[in-house]
Design an enzyme around this catalytic site. Structure first.
Site, short mmCIF file in Angstrom:
data_model
loop_
_atom_site.label_atom_id
_atom_site.label_comp_id
_atom_site.label_asym_id
_atom_site.label_seq_id
_atom_site.Cartn_x
_atom_site.Cartn_y
_atom_site.Cartn_z
N ASP A 30 29.20 24.33 -18.00
CA ASP A 30 29.53 23.85 -16.65
C ASP A 30 29.03 24.80 -15.57
OD1 ASP A 30 31.15 21.75 -17.86
OD2 ASP A 30 32.58 23.36 -18.26
N HIS A 58 26.85 15.61 -17.54
CA HIS A 58 26.82 15.85 -16.12
C HIS A 58 26.41 14.60 -15.37
CE1 HIS A 58 22.95 17.59 -17.60
NE2 HIS A 58 22.55 16.60 -16.86
N ASP A 348 28.43 29.55 -2.91
CA ASP A 348 29.22 29.09 -1.76
C ASP A 348 30.73 29.09 -2.04
OD1 ASP A 348 28.10 26.96 -3.50
OD2 ASP A 348 29.46 25.66 -2.38
P1 GDP Z 1 26.51 21.61 -16.36
O1 GDP Z 1 27.57 21.18 -17.31
O2 GDP Z 1 26.19 23.05 -16.51
O3 GDP Z 1 25.31 20.71 -16.41
O4 GDP Z 1 27.14 21.52 -14.93
P2 GDP Z 1 27.04 20.33 -13.93
O5 GDP Z 1 25.63 20.00 -13.65
O6 GDP Z 1 27.97 19.26 -14.36
O7 GDP Z 1 27.58 21.03 -12.62
C1 GDP Z 1 28.90 21.19 -12.37
C2 GDP Z 1 29.23 20.81 -10.93
O8 GDP Z 1 28.86 21.84 -10.06
C3 GDP Z 1 28.55 19.56 -10.41
O9 GDP Z 1 29.51 18.76 -9.76
C4 GDP Z 1 27.52 20.09 -9.43
O10 GDP Z 1 27.29 19.21 -8.35
C5 GDP Z 1 28.21 21.32 -8.93
N1 GDP Z 1 27.27 22.32 -8.44
C6 GDP Z 1 26.12 22.75 -9.03
N2 GDP Z 1 25.58 23.75 -8.31
C7 GDP Z 1 26.42 23.96 -7.24
C8 GDP Z 1 26.42 24.89 -6.14
O11 GDP Z 1 25.54 25.74 -6.01
N3 GDP Z 1 27.48 24.81 -5.26
C9 GDP Z 1 28.49 23.89 -5.39
N4 GDP Z 1 29.49 23.89 -4.50
N5 GDP Z 1 28.51 23.01 -6.41
C10 GDP Z 1 27.50 23.05 -7.31
#
Ligand code: GDP
Length: 440
Positions: A30, A58, A348
């Site tokens: 995540d 995701h 952020d």
């Molecule tokens: P994965 O399981 O590693 O693929 O993680 P995801 O792609 O599901 O990302 C987790 C969440 O973090 C998603 O809702 C993204 O939109 C959010 N996200 C990713 N990068 C950022 C960021 O730089 N800032 C914020 N606030 N949210 C982010």
């Protein structure tokens, strides 16, 4: 390029210049891999999954359409990109079709002819999923917190050499039936509470054999030809380094290799074809489910990370545990994966903190450790040595250039670079696709 594997292997080997990019979760998952993969997938010819199953997940938002992806690689949202689900992946057929249907209803272009699944991939049967649930119940308080998608039991069948692969389903059906009957019976024997209507299931799989045919291919040959042709290939890691079955916090891990070796064994590509290995690191730490988590915060600060970061699992809907960044684990993750660069996401989320801590070493039985202990019970006991850095107390969401970040935020990034000894290539400062700083 053919997907049926009839090309001459010598031809495919002629020019194997490294053009594969691997994106891996560097912590407990995540981390926001989706966004990084998405960004790279926009210009990729092929996006691959190499391990895990539909226990990852995701959401990808394109032109206002929100696609929920669990087994499909994120490249699937790009019509011109081919998706490969490699031999290292385990796949539940009803859930594959359901995922395709749901996303096609949301506007995803027809996936036939652009999604290929390895004929060597193992099938997750419904009884594997039922057994996953039964095993978790039996473990009681010591449960691992699996997603109950049957991934672990399927890898167990694979390792015990009784698993059933897509090649079996598409080959002589009577042989498939024999293997299926044998496997179901052995599971029912081991789990007296398990009921499998074998005849019913066999009938269903007869139908799946036909429906799967357009998707199943010799993806090893296909990828080798693609590499030789200089195609841009992105491998999308699922899960993450500390959930790796060998290197993670065993037994609180997933059942596949989610570190860089998994990209080679899960796709059948040589290590020399890999050009870049990008690690995705969240600016703090989160973990879903049980298992040791040395830098976990149990106070209000953890809740702030949880709320500001919307730390709730996509697949499980469970609240994620939150804590400070752990450089001990990141160094270890970098040792194993050899990242050529990392992406730091969710910077952020730290915008409001007065000060931020980073775990730099562990202390256990009077010893200072710079790498994590192998035993989970020891990892539970470590005391973390922290450094504290000042926060920046400024919103970074609109920043798009490294030089325009507040000085303390830049210091936080360079401190991580120094502690882990790896360059930061991207910094995520918001949910949006465009909320990304490209450092170099
Ligand atoms: P994965 O399981 O590693 O693929 O993680 P995801 O792609 O599901 O990302 C987790 C969440 O973090 C998603 O809702 C993204 O939109 C959010 N996200 C990713 N990068 C950022 C960021 O730089 N800032 C914020 N606030 N949210 C982010």
């Amino acid at each position: 390029m053919s997907v049926n594997g009839h090309s001459h292997p010598k031809k495919a080997r002629k020019d194997m210049s490294p053009n594969v990019i691997v994106v891996l979760g560097a912590q407990w998952g995540d981390e926001g891999k989706g966004k990084v993969v998405d960004m790279l997938a926009c210009t990729a010819d092929i996006v691959c999954r190499c391990q895990g199953g539909n226990n990852a997940g995701h959401t990808v938002v394109v032109n206002g359409n929100e696609y929920d992806l669990h087994i499909l690689p994120s490249g699937v949202v790009n019509k011109n990109c081919t998706s490969v689900i490699g031999n290292g992946v385990v796949i539940n057929l009803p859930q594959f079709f359901e995922e395709v249907k749901k996303n096609e209803e949301k506007g995803l272009a027809d996936v036939k002819g652009r999604v290929f699944i390895s004929n060597r991939a193992h099938i997750v049967f419904d009884f594997h999923q039922a057994v996953d649930g039964l095993q978790e119940i039996a473990k009681g308080k010591k449960s691992i917190g699996t997603t109950k998608k049957g991934i672990g039991p399927t890898y167990s069948s694979k390792a015990s050499r009784s698993g059933v692969r897509l090649a079996d389903l598409l080959g002589d059906f009577s042989l498939f039936e024999e293997k299926f009957r044998q496997l179901s019976k052995s599971y029912m024997h081991q789990h007296p509470d398990l009921e499998v209507n074998i005849d019913e299931e066999v009938k269903k799989y007869k139908d799946y054999a036909e429906r799967m045919a357009p998707f199943v291919a010799d993806t090893v040959s296909y990828l080798h030809e693609a590499i030789a042709a200089g195609k841009k290939i992105v491998v999308e890691g699922a899960n993450a380094a500390l959930l790796d079955i060998d290197f993670g916090t065993y037994p609180y891990v997933t059942s596949s290799n989610c570190t860089v070796g998994g990209a080679c064994t899960g796709l059948g590509i040589p290590p020399t074809t890999i050009k870049e290995i990008y690690g995705v690191v969240k600016a703090y730490c989160t973990r879903v489910g049980d298992g040791p988590f040395p830098t976990e915060l149990y106070d209000g600060l953890g809740e702030i990370l949880q709320t500001r970061g919307a730390e709730i699992g996509v697949t499980t809907k469970r609240k994620r545990r939150c804590g400070w960044l752990d450089a001990v684990l990141l160094r270890y993750s970098h040792m194993i994966n050899g990242y050529t660069a990392i992406a730091i996401t969710k910077l952020d989320i730290l915008d409001t903190f007065d000060e931020i801590k980073i775990g730099v070493a562990y202390h256990l039985n009077g010893k200072r450790l710079l790498t994590p202990p192998a035993c989970s019970s020891e990892m539970e006991k470590v005391e973390v040595e922290y450094i504290t850095v000042p926060g920046w107390k400024t919103c970074t969401e609109q920043v798009r250039k490294f030089g325009e970040l507040p000085q303390n935020a830049r210091n936080y990034i360079t401190t991580i670079e120094e502690l882990v000894d790896v360059k930061v290539k991207w910094i995520g400062v918001g949910k949006d696709r465009s909320s990304m700083i490209e450092v170099f």
